[in-house]
Motif scaffolding. Structure first.
Motif, PDB file in Angstrom:
ATOM      1  N   ALA A 151       0.831  -1.207   0.000  1.00  0.00           N
ATOM      2  CA  ALA A 151       0.000   0.000   0.000  1.00  0.00           C
ATOM      3  C   ALA A 151       0.865   1.257   0.000  1.00  0.00           C
ATOM      4  O   ALA A 151       0.607   2.196  -0.768  1.00  0.00           O
ATOM      5  N   ALA A 152       1.889   1.292   0.842  1.00  0.00           N
ATOM      6  CA  ALA A 152       2.745   2.476   0.915  1.00  0.00           C
ATOM      7  C   ALA A 152       3.452   2.737  -0.406  1.00  0.00           C
ATOM      8  O   ALA A 152       3.515   3.881  -0.891  1.00  0.00           O
ATOM      9  N   ALA A 153       3.983   1.687  -1.029  1.00  0.00           N
ATOM     10  CA  ALA A 153       4.692   1.851  -2.299  1.00  0.00           C
ATOM     11  C   ALA A 153       3.741   2.298  -3.404  1.00  0.00           C
ATOM     12  O   ALA A 153       4.066   3.200  -4.200  1.00  0.00           O
ATOM     13  N   GLU A 154       2.562   1.695  -3.465  1.00  0.00           N
ATOM     14  CA  GLU A 154       1.596   2.029  -4.522  1.00  0.00           C
ATOM     15  C   GLU A 154       1.138   3.474  -4.403  1.00  0.00           C
ATOM     16  O   GLU A 154       1.039   4.208  -5.398  1.00  0.00           O
ATOM     17  N   LEU A 155       0.851   3.907  -3.194  1.00  0.00           N
ATOM     18  CA  LEU A 155       0.387   5.276  -2.989  1.00  0.00           C
ATOM     19  C   LEU A 155       1.478   6.286  -3.318  1.00  0.00           C
ATOM     20  O   LEU A 155       1.218   7.319  -3.947  1.00  0.00           O
ATOM     21  N   ALA A 156       2.707   5.977  -2.909  1.00  0.00           N
ATOM     22  CA  ALA A 156       3.806   6.902  -3.168  1.00  0.00           C
ATOM     23  C   ALA A 156       4.095   7.021  -4.655  1.00  0.00           C
ATOM     24  O   ALA A 156       4.375   8.121  -5.158  1.00  0.00           O
ATOM     25  N   GLU A 157       4.019   5.920  -5.388  1.00  0.00           N
ATOM     26  CA  GLU A 157       4.282   5.957  -6.824  1.00  0.00           C
ATOM     27  C   GLU A 157       3.145   6.637  -7.583  1.00  0.00           C
ATOM     28  O   GLU A 157       3.376   7.432  -8.491  1.00  0.00           O
ATOM     29  N   ARG A 311       4.065 -26.683  -0.025  1.00  0.00           N
ATOM     30  CA  ARG A 311       5.352 -26.066   0.300  1.00  0.00           C
ATOM     31  C   ARG A 311       5.357 -24.658  -0.271  1.00  0.00           C
ATOM     32  O   ARG A 311       4.756 -24.393  -1.308  1.00  0.00           O
ATOM     33  N   TYR A 312       5.980 -23.768   0.448  1.00  0.00           N
ATOM     34  CA  TYR A 312       6.136 -22.410  -0.053  1.00  0.00           C
ATOM     35  C   TYR A 312       7.298 -22.347  -1.035  1.00  0.00           C
ATOM     36  O   TYR A 312       8.267 -23.117  -0.931  1.00  0.00           O
ATOM     37  N   VAL A 313       7.199 -21.431  -1.978  1.00  0.00           N
ATOM     38  CA  VAL A 313       8.258 -21.215  -2.964  1.00  0.00           C
ATOM     39  C   VAL A 313       8.805 -19.800  -2.874  1.00  0.00           C
ATOM     40  O   VAL A 313      10.008 -19.575  -2.865  1.00  0.00           O
ATOM     41  N   ASN A 314       7.911 -18.819  -2.821  1.00  0.00           N
ATOM     42  CA  ASN A 314       8.357 -17.431  -2.740  1.00  0.00           C
ATOM     43  C   ASN A 314       7.262 -16.541  -2.175  1.00  0.00           C
ATOM     44  O   ASN A 314       6.119 -16.973  -2.008  1.00  0.00           O
ATOM     45  N   GLN A 315       7.630 -15.324  -1.860  1.00  0.00           N
ATOM     46  CA  GLN A 315       6.690 -14.268  -1.523  1.00  0.00           C
ATOM     47  C   GLN A 315       6.824 -13.188  -2.592  1.00  0.00           C
ATOM     48  O   GLN A 315       7.932 -12.702  -2.843  1.00  0.00           O
ATOM     49  N   CYS A 316       5.708 -12.811  -3.209  1.00  0.00           N
ATOM     50  CA  CYS A 316       5.719 -11.812  -4.283  1.00  0.00           C
ATOM     51  C   CYS A 316       5.141 -10.506  -3.748  1.00  0.00           C
ATOM     52  O   CYS A 316       3.972 -10.465  -3.356  1.00  0.00           O
ATOM     53  N   ILE A 317       5.949  -9.451  -3.745  1.00  0.00           N
ATOM     54  CA  ILE A 317       5.550  -8.173  -3.154  1.00  0.00           C
ATOM     55  C   ILE A 317       5.639  -7.089  -4.213  1.00  0.00           C
ATOM     56  O   ILE A 317       6.731  -6.793  -4.729  1.00  0.00           O
ATOM     57  N   SER A 318       4.505  -6.492  -4.565  1.00  0.00           N
ATOM     58  CA  SER A 318       4.534  -5.392  -5.536  1.00  0.00           C
ATOM     59  C   SER A 318       5.015  -4.122  -4.847  1.00  0.00           C
ATOM     60  O   SER A 318       4.667  -3.849  -3.698  1.00  0.00           O
ATOM     61  N   LEU A 319       5.816  -3.348  -5.555  1.00  0.00           N
ATOM     62  CA  LEU A 319       6.333  -2.074  -5.050  1.00  0.00           C
ATOM     63  C   LEU A 319       6.003  -1.001  -6.084  1.00  0.00           C
ATOM     64  O   LEU A 319       6.881  -0.391  -6.676  1.00  0.00           O
ATOM     65  N   GLY A 320       4.702  -0.813  -6.310  1.00  0.00           N
ATOM     66  CA  GLY A 320       4.267   0.042  -7.401  1.00  0.00           C
ATOM     67  C   GLY A 320       4.122  -0.793  -8.662  1.00  0.00           C
ATOM     68  O   GLY A 320       4.194  -2.018  -8.648  1.00  0.00           O
ATOM     69  N   ARG A 321       3.923  -0.109  -9.773  1.00  0.00           N
ATOM     70  CA  ARG A 321       3.697  -0.804 -11.050  1.00  0.00           C
ATOM     71  C   ARG A 321       4.993  -1.138 -11.782  1.00  0.00           C
ATOM     72  O   ARG A 321       4.974  -1.903 -12.741  1.00  0.00           O
TER      73      ARG A 321
END
Length: 381
Positions: A151-157, A311-321
């Motif tokens: 949320a913070a990254a999306e709003l800032a971008e 099993r987990y493989v990764n965590q995907c985190i968006s940082l804006g578009r």
């Protein structure tokens, strides 16, 4: 007479679970959801930032499945009568109940949060937040988990003139590797996000947040992303739940207290056979939908279902578009140093999000997701 399976909630886990149950078991299957629209929850921060996201109806996604859709809100479960009460006044009888109601923001632990903060857990939340942010010059995002980070990254971008502060009670990105944390700080520095670590919030007011230290952090809007829990429906019905309201289930996702009740996604306190608890995430919701469909089908056919294999493989985190962080993890979700960053990571995350939506219409795609159920008794996890 065929059994009647009622699924509560048409999110990432509930909708494909209903489709797969109808397809594999032949049972009459009814899907109950408060809205006629499917909510892409992993895009709610984009909606809040003012971006237009195409909406899809349940009718569109359920076409040809044989699943009956009921647009109404479940208000109570009567486990003795095997009935679900609806806000519209009706009641639905069931032979098997699948709870997939997702999670809601925890806003009752900090004074003023319920009155003055905006959660980011549903479509109405994000729409209200979008309207308030359109007139705001500053925002404080409370919570340093993945929801708060995105949320913070999306709003800032999206809003370069908006002053964005991220308040977290611990260390930013504590669950990430050192390389992951470094990338996160670089992106936040580029976007101008003010990071306040070890800054637990003691109160939320109309003019911002008050930290436990007594410091006032001014903000026109406070976004609340400081924890999630399951709705109270199962607890109120006397179904065994954990401290976050999630239904306690066995390795086949069946309630430990009510054998005709199952739970998936954020509504389930699920563990693999080695004791690992699965976190609230789309990444666990999709495989659990596949597992519960197989478990219900097996039990209706008189077979013993196999346990959840995951099993987990990764965590995907968006940082804006234009940026993202893909943190690779061990099977128990602990991070390794391998990460994917930048535009290629953003494309990877977008592919995952689109795939999760495609699986709602074509749940056979769930076979491509990590982990999944086993039909073999005693299968290793």
């Amino acid at each position: 007479m065929h059994a009647h399976v009622v699924v509560l909630g048409a999110g990432y886990a509930g909708l494909p679970a209903a489709r797969l149950i109808a397809e594999r078991s032949g049972a009459r299957t009814t899907l109950v959801n408060a809205s006629a629209l499917f909510v892409e929850r992993v895009r709610l921060h984009q909606v809040a930032a003012g971006q237009r996201i195409r909406q899809r109806t349940l009718a569109e996604l359920l076409a040809g499945s044989g699943v009956e859709s009921v647009v109404d809100r479940a208000t109570a479960i009567d486990t003795g009568r095997h009935e679900v009460a609806l806000a519209g006044g009706g009641r639905l009888g069931y032979d098997v109940l699948v709870c997939a109601l997702g999670s809601v923001s925890v806003v009752d632990t900090v004074p003023g949060a319920a009155e003055h903060a905006r959660p980011l857990a549903g479509a109405e939340d994000s729409a209200l937040l979008r309207g308030e942010l359109a007139e705001a010059s500053s925002v404080a995002v409370v919570g340093g988990g993945l929801t708060g980070i995105e949320a913070a990254a999306e709003l800032a971008e999206s809003r370069p003139g908006l002053a964005v502060r991220l308040l977290t009670a611990g260390e930013l990105g504590a669950a990430l590797s050192e390389r992951g944390r470094r990338h996160l700080r670089r992106v936040f520095g580029r976007l101008g996000v003010d990071i306040r670590e070890h800054a637990p919030v003691a109160e939320v007011r109309a003019d911002g947040a008050v930290l436990r230290s007594g410091e006032h952090v001014p903000a026109d809007v406070v976004v609340w992303a400081a924890g999630f829990r399951a709705p109270d429906l199962a607890r109120d019905a006397g179904i065994a739940v954990d401290g976050r309201g999630r239904i306690l289930v066995d390795e086949a996702l069946r309630s430990v207290s009510h054998p005709d009740v199952y739970a998936v996604g954020d509504a389930a306190a699920a563990r693999c056979r080695d004791g690992r608890e699965l976190r609230m995430a789309c990444a666990t919701g999709l495989p659990s939908a596949r597992q519960v469909a197989r478990a219900v089908g097996d039990r209706l056919a008189g077979r013993e279902p196999g346990p959840l294999r995951f099993r987990y493989v990764n965590q995907c985190i968006s940082l804006g578009r234009h940026d993202a962080l893909v943190q690779y993890v061990r099977r128990d979700d602990t991070p390794v140093e391998l990460v994917l960053t930048g535009r290629i990571a953003a494309l990877y995350k977008e592919t995952i999000v689109r795939g999760a939506l495609a699986a709602q219409r074509r749940p056979a795609l769930l076979r491509l997701t990590p982990g999944g159920p086993s039909r073999r008794r005693g299968a290793r996890t």
